[in-house]
Structures are given as C-alpha cells and as structure tokens.
Design a protein around this motif. Sequence first.
Motif, mmCIF file in Angstrom:
data_model
loop_
_atom_site.group_PDB
_atom_site.id
_atom_site.type_symbol
_atom_site.label_atom_id
_atom_site.label_comp_id
_atom_site.label_asym_id
_atom_site.label_seq_id
_atom_site.Cartn_x
_atom_site.Cartn_y
_atom_site.Cartn_z
ATOM 1 N N VAL A 121 50.014 -98.607 -100.550
ATOM 2 C CA VAL A 121 50.607 -99.874 -100.113
ATOM 3 C C VAL A 121 52.000 -99.635 -99.533
ATOM 4 O O VAL A 121 52.362 -100.209 -98.498
ATOM 5 C CB VAL A 121 50.668 -100.877 -101.280
ATOM 6 C CG1 VAL A 121 51.419 -102.143 -100.865
ATOM 7 C CG2 VAL A 121 49.265 -101.226 -101.737
ATOM 8 N N ALA A 122 52.786 -98.786 -100.197
ATOM 9 C CA ALA A 122 54.141 -98.495 -99.698
ATOM 10 C C ALA A 122 54.083 -97.881 -98.306
ATOM 11 O O ALA A 122 54.922 -98.182 -97.447
ATOM 12 C CB ALA A 122 54.864 -97.565 -100.666
ATOM 13 N N ASP A 123 53.081 -97.026 -98.067
ATOM 14 C CA ASP A 123 52.944 -96.393 -96.746
ATOM 15 C C ASP A 123 52.462 -97.388 -95.690
ATOM 16 O O ASP A 123 52.790 -97.248 -94.508
ATOM 17 C CB ASP A 123 51.948 -95.229 -96.817
ATOM 18 C CG ASP A 123 52.500 -94.040 -97.599
ATOM 19 O OD1 ASP A 123 53.739 -93.946 -97.729
ATOM 20 O OD2 ASP A 123 51.697 -93.227 -98.088
ATOM 21 N N GLU B 25 58.828 -105.453 -92.364
ATOM 22 C CA GLU B 25 58.406 -106.369 -93.418
ATOM 23 C C GLU B 25 58.527 -105.761 -94.812
ATOM 24 O O GLU B 25 58.369 -106.458 -95.812
ATOM 25 C CB GLU B 25 56.943 -106.789 -93.200
ATOM 26 C CG GLU B 25 56.707 -107.595 -91.937
ATOM 27 C CD GLU B 25 55.251 -107.971 -91.783
ATOM 28 O OE1 GLU B 25 54.443 -107.523 -92.615
ATOM 29 O OE2 GLU B 25 54.924 -108.722 -90.846
ATOM 30 N N ALA B 26 58.807 -104.469 -94.884
ATOM 31 C CA ALA B 26 58.754 -103.763 -96.166
ATOM 32 C C ALA B 26 59.760 -104.300 -97.172
ATOM 33 O O ALA B 26 59.564 -104.192 -98.372
ATOM 34 C CB ALA B 26 58.976 -102.265 -95.954
ATOM 35 N N GLY B 27 60.854 -104.897 -96.668
ATOM 36 C CA GLY B 27 61.850 -105.407 -97.597
ATOM 37 C C GLY B 27 61.426 -106.669 -98.299
ATOM 38 O O GLY B 27 62.001 -107.041 -99.320
ATOM 39 N N LYS B 28 60.423 -107.361 -97.770
ATOM 40 C CA LYS B 28 60.012 -108.653 -98.317
ATOM 41 C C LYS B 28 58.679 -108.557 -99.049
ATOM 42 O O LYS B 28 57.894 -107.644 -98.826
ATOM 43 C CB LYS B 28 59.911 -109.678 -97.189
ATOM 44 C CG LYS B 28 61.231 -109.907 -96.451
ATOM 45 C CD LYS B 28 61.060 -110.911 -95.329
ATOM 46 C CE LYS B 28 62.385 -111.123 -94.577
ATOM 47 N NZ LYS B 28 62.229 -112.092 -93.459
ATOM 48 N N VAL B 29 58.450 -109.531 -99.914
ATOM 49 C CA VAL B 29 57.161 -109.607 -100.606
ATOM 50 C C VAL B 29 56.108 -110.066 -99.605
ATOM 51 O O VAL B 29 56.270 -111.096 -98.941
ATOM 52 C CB VAL B 29 57.236 -110.600 -101.776
ATOM 53 C CG1 VAL B 29 55.860 -110.738 -102.437
ATOM 54 C CG2 VAL B 29 58.266 -110.140 -102.801
ATOM 55 N N THR B 30 55.025 -109.302 -99.485
ATOM 56 C CA THR B 30 53.972 -109.617 -98.518
ATOM 57 C C THR B 30 52.690 -110.023 -99.244
ATOM 58 O O THR B 30 52.508 -109.724 -100.439
ATOM 59 C CB THR B 30 53.675 -108.395 -97.630
ATOM 60 O OG1 THR B 30 53.163 -107.332 -98.468
ATOM 61 C CG2 THR B 30 54.930 -107.914 -96.912
ATOM 62 N N PRO B 31 51.759 -110.702 -98.546
ATOM 63 C CA PRO B 31 50.479 -111.052 -99.175
ATOM 64 C C PRO B 31 49.725 -109.838 -99.701
ATOM 65 O O PRO B 31 49.073 -109.913 -100.751
ATOM 66 C CB PRO B 31 49.706 -111.737 -98.028
ATOM 67 C CG PRO B 31 50.776 -112.290 -97.145
ATOM 68 C CD PRO B 31 51.900 -111.289 -97.192
ATOM 69 N N GLU C 91 63.302 -92.461 -110.064
ATOM 70 C CA GLU C 91 63.261 -92.024 -108.657
ATOM 71 C C GLU C 91 64.312 -92.759 -107.841
ATOM 72 O O GLU C 91 65.002 -92.153 -107.010
ATOM 73 C CB GLU C 91 61.869 -92.276 -108.078
ATOM 74 C CG GLU C 91 61.721 -91.785 -106.644
ATOM 75 C CD GLU C 91 60.314 -91.975 -106.095
ATOM 76 O OE1 GLU C 91 60.169 -91.927 -104.847
ATOM 77 O OE2 GLU C 91 59.375 -92.181 -106.888
ATOM 78 N N PHE C 92 64.462 -94.055 -108.071
ATOM 79 C CA PHE C 92 65.482 -94.819 -107.346
ATOM 80 C C PHE C 92 66.877 -94.275 -107.654
ATOM 81 O O PHE C 92 67.687 -94.067 -106.744
ATOM 82 C CB PHE C 92 65.397 -96.298 -107.733
ATOM 83 C CG PHE C 92 66.474 -97.142 -107.095
ATOM 84 C CD1 PHE C 92 66.346 -97.593 -105.792
ATOM 85 C CD2 PHE C 92 67.626 -97.461 -107.791
ATOM 86 C CE1 PHE C 92 67.341 -98.353 -105.192
ATOM 87 C CE2 PHE C 92 68.629 -98.223 -107.211
ATOM 88 C CZ PHE C 92 68.482 -98.672 -105.903
ATOM 89 N N ASP C 93 67.157 -94.047 -108.925
ATOM 90 C CA ASP C 93 68.485 -93.533 -109.299
ATOM 91 C C ASP C 93 68.741 -92.163 -108.671
ATOM 92 O O ASP C 93 69.866 -91.861 -108.244
ATOM 93 C CB ASP C 93 68.602 -93.449 -110.826
ATOM 94 C CG ASP C 93 68.671 -94.826 -111.472
ATOM 95 O OD1 ASP C 93 69.093 -95.781 -110.791
ATOM 96 O OD2 ASP C 93 68.294 -94.955 -112.655
ATOM 97 N N ALA C 94 67.699 -91.330 -108.608
ATOM 98 C CA ALA C 94 67.851 -90.001 -108.010
ATOM 99 C C ALA C 94 68.108 -90.094 -106.509
ATOM 100 O O ALA C 94 68.925 -89.346 -105.950
ATOM 101 C CB ALA C 94 66.605 -89.160 -108.279
ATOM 102 N N MET D 23 64.344 -95.910 -100.629
ATOM 103 C CA MET D 23 64.548 -96.832 -101.746
ATOM 104 C C MET D 23 63.664 -98.072 -101.598
ATOM 105 O O MET D 23 63.176 -98.624 -102.595
ATOM 106 C CB MET D 23 66.022 -97.216 -101.853
ATOM 107 C CG MET D 23 66.914 -96.056 -102.274
ATOM 108 S SD MET D 23 68.617 -96.514 -102.740
ATOM 109 C CE MET D 23 69.236 -97.194 -101.204
ATOM 110 N N THR D 24 63.413 -98.491 -100.355
ATOM 111 C CA THR D 24 62.537 -99.638 -100.124
ATOM 112 C C THR D 24 61.108 -99.323 -100.541
ATOM 113 O O THR D 24 60.407 -100.171 -101.098
ATOM 114 C CB THR D 24 62.584 -100.058 -98.638
ATOM 115 O OG1 THR D 24 63.927 -100.429 -98.313
ATOM 116 C CG2 THR D 24 61.665 -101.231 -98.372
#
Length: 246
Positions: free
Chosen positions: A64-66, A72-78, A109-112, A127-128
């Motif tokens: 899904v991330a890919d 649109e990746a920054g927003k919540v999608t259907p 992972e985000f903190d790293a 990070m997104t």
Amino acid sequence: MDDWAKLLTAVAAVLSAVAWPLALFLTAFLFRDVLRSAINRIPSILDRVKAASIAGVRVELERVADAEKEDEAGKVTPNQKEVAARIAVEKSDLGSQPLLKELDRLCLEFDALRRNLPSGDIRTRAMTRVMVQMRLLSPSLIEFLDAYKGSGSAGSRLAAIAMMQMVPASADAGWLEGRFKSDPPFIFYHAALALQNALDSPDTSERKLQEIREAARRALERVKSFNGTPDHSTVEVLKAVIAGTR
C-alpha cells in the motif's frame, strides 16, 4: 436354535462395543511417542502460522505504501481505509501483540529516519511511507492510543496521530495542538490533518468542533511565529480547519 442365534448376536454386539475402544487404546499405547511428539508440535505449528500471517501483513503494508501516489500519500485515502479494515478483521486471529510489535517497529524506523537522514524530500518521502503503514494498523490498535500519546518517542507520538487520523472520534484537540510546541515539523502537518479529519467527521459534536477550530487557530499562530518560511501544506490545512464548516 433361535436362542443360540440370539446369544451369538449378543456376544457379537458386546465384542463390537469393546473392540473399538480397545483398538483405540492399543493404538494410543503403541504410538504414544509419536502422538506425544505431534501434540508438542502444535504450538510451534500455530506460531509458524501466525508468523506467516504477520509476514503477509507486513507485505500488505509495504504494498500500500508503494502504491500511494506521491501527491496523495500524505492524506488518508480510501485504499488505506479498506486495507486497515481488512487488517482489523485479521486481528481476531492474530491478536494484538503481533500488530503492536509491527507498529513499534515502524515507530523505531521513523525515529531512525529522522536521526540518520538529512532534512529534505528524500527523508520526507521515507517518513511518509512509514506514516501510511502506521495508518493501516491504527484502527486495530486504537485501545492503545493513550500509551502512544504519552510516549517520549516522536515515532510513537506519530503513531498516536495516525490513530486519530483513522478514527476521528479519538482525536484529542488539545494534545494535537501541543504537537506544534514540541514536535518536529513533519508531525505538524499530520497533526493538522488529524484536526481536519475530526472536523469533517459527522460524529463530532458542536462543542468539539469549536475546540478543534480554536486548537487550529493557536497552532497556526505558533507555526507562523517560527523563523523561516512555514510549511505551506500545514498552513493551508490549518486555515481550512479554522474556516471550515461541516
């Protein structure tokens, strides 16, 4: 003659009744080591099934991330909502702990990424991707929201924001406003989105709507008070929340 026939029939019935339990007993006795080994292996088999299921969840998170479009990746999608709903159904088989471990892995992972990559588009995109994956797990773990809100880790607080984005009823306007005082700029934008999602939710009360607008107004003042040019996307979302009506 009939009496003998009846006697033989009765004896046959008794032998038949005894034979099956006796056969089962003898089988269990003769193959007791094999049966014991098979029984002892059941937990490890179940563990492997769970591990395979978690591996499947992780593959789905990555997929899904890919697949999310960059704009649109920054927003919540259907699509994110749909996959999150499927994972919530699978939770009944997996339990919370494997999903919590996966969410904690994403927090680390985000903190790293924040620690090891220089500020810029590459780090923001990475990070997104983490944030998108956090959202997919969030509805399944909403009962742990308070623990993530109270964490000293920026990654864990981002996970709490992901929960509020996906479950707007859980949004805490005061806590989200506080992100603009102590967290990094990347979190500003997602805190603003959480406020916007809560504002747009039909279940949000009028009183909470007012709290959300006031939180957004104070957050915008703080963002504009920083040195340098504030993030355009964050400013636009906050302005929309302040002016927004449902």
